[in-house]
Design an enzyme around this catalytic site. Sequence first.
Site, mmCIF file in Angstrom:
data_model
loop_
_atom_site.group_PDB
_atom_site.id
_atom_site.type_symbol
_atom_site.label_atom_id
_atom_site.label_comp_id
_atom_site.label_asym_id
_atom_site.label_seq_id
_atom_site.Cartn_x
_atom_site.Cartn_y
_atom_site.Cartn_z
ATOM 1 N N THR A 1 -9.341 -0.058 -38.058
ATOM 2 C CA THR A 1 -9.043 0.999 -39.382
ATOM 3 C C THR A 1 -7.540 0.575 -39.556
ATOM 4 O OG1 THR A 1 -9.275 2.778 -40.290
ATOM 5 C CG2 THR A 1 -8.643 2.893 -38.074
ATOM 6 N N GLU B 1 -12.871 6.390 -37.179
ATOM 7 C CA GLU B 1 -12.865 7.185 -36.119
ATOM 8 C C GLU B 1 -13.993 8.194 -35.855
ATOM 9 O OE1 GLU B 1 -10.629 6.886 -38.223
ATOM 10 O OE2 GLU B 1 -8.499 6.680 -37.749
ATOM 11 N N LYS C 1 -6.587 3.580 -51.243
ATOM 12 C CA LYS C 1 -7.987 3.342 -51.139
ATOM 13 C C LYS C 1 -8.480 2.698 -52.224
ATOM 14 C CE LYS C 1 -11.054 4.290 -47.774
ATOM 15 N NZ LYS C 1 -12.145 5.250 -46.839
ATOM 16 N N TRP D 1 -8.461 -0.160 -47.447
ATOM 17 C CA TRP D 1 -7.182 0.591 -47.443
ATOM 18 C C TRP D 1 -6.327 -0.496 -47.953
ATOM 19 C CZ3 TRP D 1 -7.110 5.575 -47.629
ATOM 20 C CH2 TRP D 1 -7.856 6.177 -46.808
#
Length: 538
Positions: free
Chosen positions: A181, A326, A434, A439
């Site tokens: 991420t 996550e 975003k 991202w």
Amino acid sequence: MMKVPLNLSTMLERAEKLFPKKEVVSRTLTKIHRLTYKEIGERTRRLASVLVELGVQPGDKVASFAWNQHRHLEAYFAVPGIGAVLHMVNIRLSAEHIIYIINHAENKVLLIDEDLLPIIEKVKDQLTTVKHFILMTDQEELPESSIQPLYSYEKLLASGDPTFAFRKDIDEYSPAGMCFTSATTGNPKGVVYTHRALFLHSMCLGLVDTLALSETDVSMPVVPMFHVNAWGMPYAATWFGAKQVLPGPQFTPKILADLIEQEKVTVTAGVPTIWLGLLQEIEKSNRDMSSLRSVVCGGSAAPVSLIKAYEEKHKIPFLHAYGMTETTPVVTVSRLKTYQNDLPLEERMLIRAKQGLLVPGLEMRVVGDQGDVAWDGKEMGELLLKGPWIADGYYKDERTAENFRDGWLHTGDIATVDEEGFVKLVDRTKDLIKSGGEWISSVDLENALMAHEAVFEAAVVAVPSEKWDERPVACVVLKEGFKGKVSEKELIDFLAPKFAKWWLPDAVVFMDEIPKTSVGKMLKRALRDQIRDKVKVG
Ligand code: AMP
């Protein structure tokens, strides 16, 4: 009770045994493939045996660089089935980040989708750990490539063992998959999913009050299989024996609408940008979307107008959900409680547009300066999470301490909780933008802009975009002597070689100064409000 470790291969074994006739429909560059779970099972076993032959050991990492298609699904089960770990590389990252994550994860084998080969060819010399490159293609002959040797997935499978037995001696806490991420700045951070986490998360997707995924469904994850395991849908759909539709490379709203119509998709999932595109498609071409029982929307906030357009105008049930890399990812789902169904439409829509109620199995806290916030829908705090499918750190990364403290994941999302327990995200502490579900680091763009000789100061902010959710806009203060002499285009051209194209700001606004707090921190929110009506974003 028996101590039986939770193991992903039992999911595929169930589909092979109980649902051998049910189909996986997969769109590739050349055609629509139809494979039964019996065939998927045999092919997955062949792939597992081939990987063992290539020297992949338990704990080794195998990477995929691929769209949502059946070969990727086979890797989803073959790799953990031999005790190895599937790293689903995000194909949209910059070349620099792709190199970093493949090297950092020490990937030994790389499975590449045909049309993505040129991206890997450009970086191959910097991939220090990959020993074997395998091309996932329908073509008999492999294309000319600077990567040598390059194996054909299908030829390897032809030599594999269709009866190969998956390992049963895998500890349930062993890693099965990983995704990276984006960080506020610098390299992406890795999250490792265990067999146990993916197993329990899949079970949660089957709960009636969650996604209610079942054998009766035709499941089409539009969310990429490289973005938090396509939100876990491929595992759960296989396990429950649901028909799956994998929309493949470079899909368009038209392709999605065609697949929904032809394959009678019942449940599909993706980011708001996807659903906005589909909405336009069905409005202009009068499609039959009556098979859909649930359009799951997450990754960014679902606007009330979008939910209304689907439900009120087109009678397509829409479901807002929240999660993150996550968290495997599903954390909250926004379904009304029975007694809320009597509320007026507007009120119901406002609740449905919240991120929703925590799913069974997880714990949450929302913590402000004074501790846990009141559940009054007003007091704000950071959302903290705990549970069997919440990560406890980043893969070999010093930045773990920034987000994981006192046994909780600190999400960086700022939320309120109403009297009924519905979570509503109101802001985020992470300085990221975003766009279309992926991202963009404002900090990295700012640093790159500051490297231009004419730039004195730069702030990159997220400006709301109907299509992409957010788009970056750069606010720039030029040095004395350069004022009026540097154009927007010049600065964008300066950034272009360093970033993926979709990272480039939609506009550059030149200013005399950037608003700051008393301690000199950029006031990004004020800046955003100041410029949002002055610029046009995509
Ligand atoms: P990722 O790890 O890329 O999936 O991004 C996770 C982050 O996306 C969360 O921490 C939120 O900031 C944001 N996010 C995910 N789902 C939603 C949602 N339904 N509404 C608003 N933001 C969301």
